[in-house]
Design a protein around this motif. Structure first.
Motif, PDB file in Angstrom:
ATOM      1  N   ASP A 139       7.516   4.660   2.153  1.00 15.91           N
ATOM      2  CA  ASP A 139       6.426   5.453   2.732  1.00 15.91           C
ATOM      3  C   ASP A 139       5.766   4.713   3.890  1.00 15.91           C
ATOM      4  O   ASP A 139       5.371   5.330   4.883  1.00 15.91           O
ATOM      5  CB  ASP A 139       5.385   5.773   1.655  1.00 15.91           C
ATOM      6  CG  ASP A 139       5.890   6.788   0.650  1.00 15.91           C
ATOM      7  OD1 ASP A 139       6.758   7.600   1.025  1.00 15.91           O
ATOM      8  OD2 ASP A 139       5.433   6.772  -0.503  1.00 15.91           O
ATOM      9  N   PHE A 140       5.651   3.415   3.768  1.00 13.84           N
ATOM     10  CA  PHE A 140       5.052   2.629   4.845  1.00 13.84           C
ATOM     11  C   PHE A 140       5.895   2.700   6.112  1.00 13.84           C
ATOM     12  O   PHE A 140       5.372   2.773   7.229  1.00 13.84           O
ATOM     13  CB  PHE A 140       4.896   1.178   4.388  1.00 13.84           C
ATOM     14  CG  PHE A 140       4.336   0.259   5.432  1.00 13.84           C
ATOM     15  CD1 PHE A 140       2.975   0.228   5.696  1.00 13.84           C
ATOM     16  CD2 PHE A 140       5.167  -0.581   6.163  1.00 13.84           C
ATOM     17  CE1 PHE A 140       2.455  -0.624   6.667  1.00 13.84           C
ATOM     18  CE2 PHE A 140       4.667  -1.426   7.126  1.00 13.84           C
ATOM     19  CZ  PHE A 140       3.295  -1.442   7.377  1.00 13.84           C
ATOM     20  N   LEU A 141       7.221   2.701   5.943  1.00 16.77           N
ATOM     21  CA  LEU A 141       8.123   2.760   7.090  1.00 16.77           C
ATOM     22  C   LEU A 141       8.327   4.177   7.608  1.00 16.77           C
ATOM     23  O   LEU A 141       8.933   4.366   8.671  1.00 16.77           O
ATOM     24  CB  LEU A 141       9.477   2.159   6.714  1.00 16.77           C
ATOM     25  CG  LEU A 141       9.469   0.666   6.365  1.00 16.77           C
ATOM     26  CD1 LEU A 141      10.833   0.241   5.861  1.00 16.77           C
ATOM     27  CD2 LEU A 141       9.053  -0.172   7.553  1.00 16.77           C
ATOM     28  N   GLY A 142       7.852   5.178   6.869  1.00 19.26           N
ATOM     29  CA  GLY A 142       7.983   6.558   7.308  1.00 19.26           C
ATOM     30  C   GLY A 142       9.237   7.251   6.828  1.00 19.26           C
ATOM     31  O   GLY A 142       9.563   8.334   7.322  1.00 19.26           O
ATOM     32  N   PHE A 143       9.950   6.672   5.854  1.00 22.85           N
ATOM     33  CA  PHE A 143      11.172   7.278   5.330  1.00 22.85           C
ATOM     34  C   PHE A 143      11.026   7.666   3.867  1.00 22.85           C
ATOM     35  O   PHE A 143      12.018   7.811   3.154  1.00 22.85           O
ATOM     36  CB  PHE A 143      12.349   6.320   5.483  1.00 22.85           C
ATOM     37  CG  PHE A 143      12.604   5.898   6.892  1.00 22.85           C
ATOM     38  CD1 PHE A 143      13.137   6.784   7.803  1.00 22.85           C
ATOM     39  CD2 PHE A 143      12.267   4.616   7.318  1.00 22.85           C
ATOM     40  CE1 PHE A 143      13.359   6.394   9.110  1.00 22.85           C
ATOM     41  CE2 PHE A 143      12.488   4.221   8.624  1.00 22.85           C
ATOM     42  CZ  PHE A 143      13.030   5.117   9.532  1.00 22.85           C
ATOM     43  N   GLY A 144       9.797   7.856   3.417  1.00 27.66           N
ATOM     44  CA  GLY A 144       9.548   8.184   2.023  1.00 27.66           C
ATOM     45  C   GLY A 144       9.236   9.655   1.815  1.00 27.66           C
ATOM     46  O   GLY A 144       9.984  10.530   2.247  1.00 27.66           O
ATOM     47  N   LEU A 145       8.125   9.914   1.152  1.00 29.17           N
ATOM     48  CA  LEU A 145       7.733  11.277   0.814  1.00 29.17           C
ATOM     49  C   LEU A 145       7.405  12.079   2.068  1.00 29.17           C
ATOM     50  O   LEU A 145       7.151  11.504   3.133  1.00 29.17           O
ATOM     51  CB  LEU A 145       6.518  11.230  -0.120  1.00 29.17           C
ATOM     52  CG  LEU A 145       6.760  10.557  -1.481  1.00 29.17           C
ATOM     53  CD1 LEU A 145       5.448  10.419  -2.240  1.00 29.17           C
ATOM     54  CD2 LEU A 145       7.772  11.338  -2.301  1.00 29.17           C
ATOM     55  N   PRO A 146       7.413  13.417   1.967  1.00 25.37           N
ATOM     56  CA  PRO A 146       7.115  14.248   3.144  1.00 25.37           C
ATOM     57  C   PRO A 146       5.739  13.959   3.709  1.00 25.37           C
ATOM     58  O   PRO A 146       4.839  13.467   3.010  1.00 25.37           O
ATOM     59  CB  PRO A 146       7.207  15.677   2.598  1.00 25.37           C
ATOM     60  CG  PRO A 146       8.070  15.572   1.390  1.00 25.37           C
ATOM     61  CD  PRO A 146       7.814  14.217   0.808  1.00 25.37           C
ATOM     62  N   VAL A 147       5.568  14.261   4.986  1.00 23.70           N
ATOM     63  CA  VAL A 147       4.293  14.035   5.668  1.00 23.70           C
ATOM     64  C   VAL A 147       3.202  14.843   4.964  1.00 23.70           C
ATOM     65  O   VAL A 147       3.372  16.022   4.659  1.00 23.70           O
ATOM     66  CB  VAL A 147       4.400  14.448   7.147  1.00 23.70           C
ATOM     67  CG1 VAL A 147       3.060  14.272   7.838  1.00 23.70           C
ATOM     68  CG2 VAL A 147       5.483  13.631   7.837  1.00 23.70           C
ATOM     69  N   GLY A 148       2.073  14.186   4.715  1.00 24.09           N
ATOM     70  CA  GLY A 148       0.958  14.828   4.045  1.00 24.09           C
ATOM     71  C   GLY A 148       0.884  14.560   2.567  1.00 24.09           C
ATOM     72  O   GLY A 148      -0.147  14.824   1.943  1.00 24.09           O
ATOM     73  N   SER A 149       1.968  14.046   1.976  1.00 22.38           N
ATOM     74  CA  SER A 149       1.958  13.742   0.548  1.00 22.38           C
ATOM     75  C   SER A 149       1.041  12.555   0.271  1.00 22.38           C
ATOM     76  O   SER A 149       0.929  11.638   1.097  1.00 22.38           O
ATOM     77  CB  SER A 149       3.370  13.422   0.051  1.00 22.38           C
ATOM     78  OG  SER A 149       4.248  14.486   0.283  1.00 22.38           O
ATOM     79  N   PRO A 150       0.359  12.556  -0.886  1.00 23.42           N
ATOM     80  CA  PRO A 150      -0.471  11.394  -1.224  1.00 23.42           C
ATOM     81  C   PRO A 150       0.394  10.175  -1.486  1.00 23.42           C
ATOM     82  O   PRO A 150       1.246  10.180  -2.375  1.00 23.42           O
ATOM     83  CB  PRO A 150      -1.202  11.860  -2.498  1.00 23.42           C
ATOM     84  CG  PRO A 150      -0.307  12.897  -3.078  1.00 23.42           C
ATOM     85  CD  PRO A 150       0.351  13.582  -1.927  1.00 23.42           C
ATOM     86  N   SER A 151       0.198   9.147  -0.716  1.00 23.81           N
ATOM     87  CA  SER A 151       1.088   7.991  -0.799  1.00 23.81           C
ATOM     88  C   SER A 151       0.303   6.727  -0.483  1.00 23.81           C
ATOM     89  O   SER A 151      -0.456   6.680   0.490  1.00 23.81           O
ATOM     90  CB  SER A 151       2.252   8.145   0.174  1.00 23.81           C
ATOM     91  OG  SER A 151       2.942   6.936   0.337  1.00 23.81           O
ATOM     92  N   LEU A 152       0.489   5.707  -1.318  1.00 23.13           N
ATOM     93  CA  LEU A 152      -0.149   4.420  -1.059  1.00 23.13           C
ATOM     94  C   LEU A 152       0.489   3.730   0.141  1.00 23.13           C
ATOM     95  O   LEU A 152      -0.190   3.036   0.897  1.00 23.13           O
ATOM     96  CB  LEU A 152      -0.042   3.537  -2.302  1.00 23.13           C
ATOM     97  CG  LEU A 152      -0.706   4.082  -3.576  1.00 23.13           C
ATOM     98  CD1 LEU A 152      -0.467   3.145  -4.741  1.00 23.13           C
ATOM     99  CD2 LEU A 152      -2.196   4.282  -3.357  1.00 23.13           C
ATOM    100  N   GLY A 153       1.791   3.912   0.329  1.00 25.66           N
ATOM    101  CA  GLY A 153       2.453   3.325   1.485  1.00 25.66           C
ATOM    102  C   GLY A 153       1.964   3.933   2.789  1.00 25.66           C
ATOM    103  O   GLY A 153       1.777   3.230   3.791  1.00 25.66           O
TER     104      GLY A 153
END
Length: 346
Positions: free
Chosen positions: A284-298
């Protein structure tokens, strides 16, 4: 008829006592369990919809059911916007509203902010807002839940596959073990991050897509431990006796050999869980995780990096992650001590 009380397994009792003897791990388990239990009710704690609406002597539950604005005397047939002062005024004229503790969901934008975003913590947004005006505390609660759930599912699936593969290799040996080891050597050398970057250009990442990709590359963590245990146990007398009696291989593996291998596997699972949470956060920190807008610690960490003038963003994500991972490591140490018969708790 005399009813006899079933006795607990003395071995499990001894393990539980050794686990409790590690006070740091024991209380970490309770603290982590409490935090995870609270996060399961994130919609009740943090939401932009009321928990209960009383209107014209009737009760409504917007958290679980959608209601049109016309239900409360409005003009539109669409779902009522409970953040709209007009809707709130309509309801309070003939009833009352019970709100959650935090009146923001993870995607709710606070349009009443005076000044630029990210805004500093105040009495409305207790941990401030991010660069889109969303409440940081709400995103932390939802992000904690999705991180732990992702870690749990990934740990369980990868452990089941890893134990099955390691057991098969260790029990049968020979060509099965040889080809299995060569395949693992090749598969473990695959660049996971590069594959995720390439695949993200074809498919929009989501929870299940990420989970499938990570399971495909994370099941090898327990193969070596289980394989070594099965290689050791397959020459024991009770295994050879069961084979001579015609007991099926599957029954021998599950009933007689797997319990020995699970001791080492269970001690590794808390550490696998912490690694799974770290993996999702990194993606998520690198931008390859959950979809944009999802609650994410990264994603919150990435916002803190991009907005150094708003230190509450980075600090919030850092403290949540550090506390979560520290509790998991302490639990893992206590589990390791519990399954170690030579460890004597104080």
């Amino acid at each position: 008829m005399v009813l006899s009380k079933k006795r607990n397994n003395p071995l499990n009792e001894a393990r539980w006592l050794r686990f409790k003897a590690n006070k740091r791990g024991y209380w970490s388990m309770w603290a982590f369990g409490l935090l995870f239990f609270v996060s399961l009710f994130a919609e009740v704690i943090s939401n932009d919809k009321p928990l209960l609406v009383s209107y014209n002597s009737q009760w409504y539950f917007p958290v679980v059911t959608q209601y049109a604005e016309t239900e409360f005397g409005g003009e539109f047939e669409t779902e009522a916007d409970y953040t709209d002062p007009y809707v709130i005024e309509l309801i309070e004229e003939k009833g009352y509203i019970i709100w959650p503790l935090i009146r923001f969901s993870y995607g709710t934008i606070n349009y009443d902010i005076i000044g630029a975003v990210p805004s500093a913590p105040d009495h409305v947004n207790w941990l401030g807002t991010d660069d889109k005006g969303r409440d940081v505390l709400a995103r932390v609660i939802y992000g904690f839940r999705i991180s732990v759930l992702f870690g749990f599912v990934l740990t369980i699936l990868s452990s089941v596959i890893g134990v099955a593969v390691g057991a098969t290799q260790g029990y049968y040996g020979g060509w099965i073990d040889l080809f299995g080891q060569r395949f693992i050597e090749v598969w473990s050398g695959m660049p996971t991050l590069f594959l995720l970057i390439i695949l993200s250009s074809f498919v929009e990442p989501n929870f299940w897509w990420l989970l499938g990709i990570m399971v495909a590359f994370s099941w090898m963590s327990l193969v070596g431990i289980v394989r070594a245990e099965f290689l050791r146990c397959r020459n024991f007398d009770y295994v050879r006796a069961a084979q001579a009696m015609g007991v099926a291989d599957r029954r021998i593996m599950l009933r007689h050999m797997l319990p020995n291998a699970m001791v080492a596997s269970l001690t590794m699972m808390p550490f696998i869980l912490s690694g799974s949470v770290t993996t999702l956060t990194s993606l998520d920190f690198l931008g390859f995780g959950l979809p944009v807008g999802s609650p994410s610690l990264g994603e919150l960490l990435a916002q803190g990096k991009a907005n150094l003038q708003a230190p509450w963003l980075g600090f919030s994500a850092f403290f949540v992650l550090s506390i979560m991972l520290t509790l998991l490591v302490f639990i893992g140490e206590a589990v390791r001590d519990a399954f170690d018969p030579h460890h004597q708790g104080r």
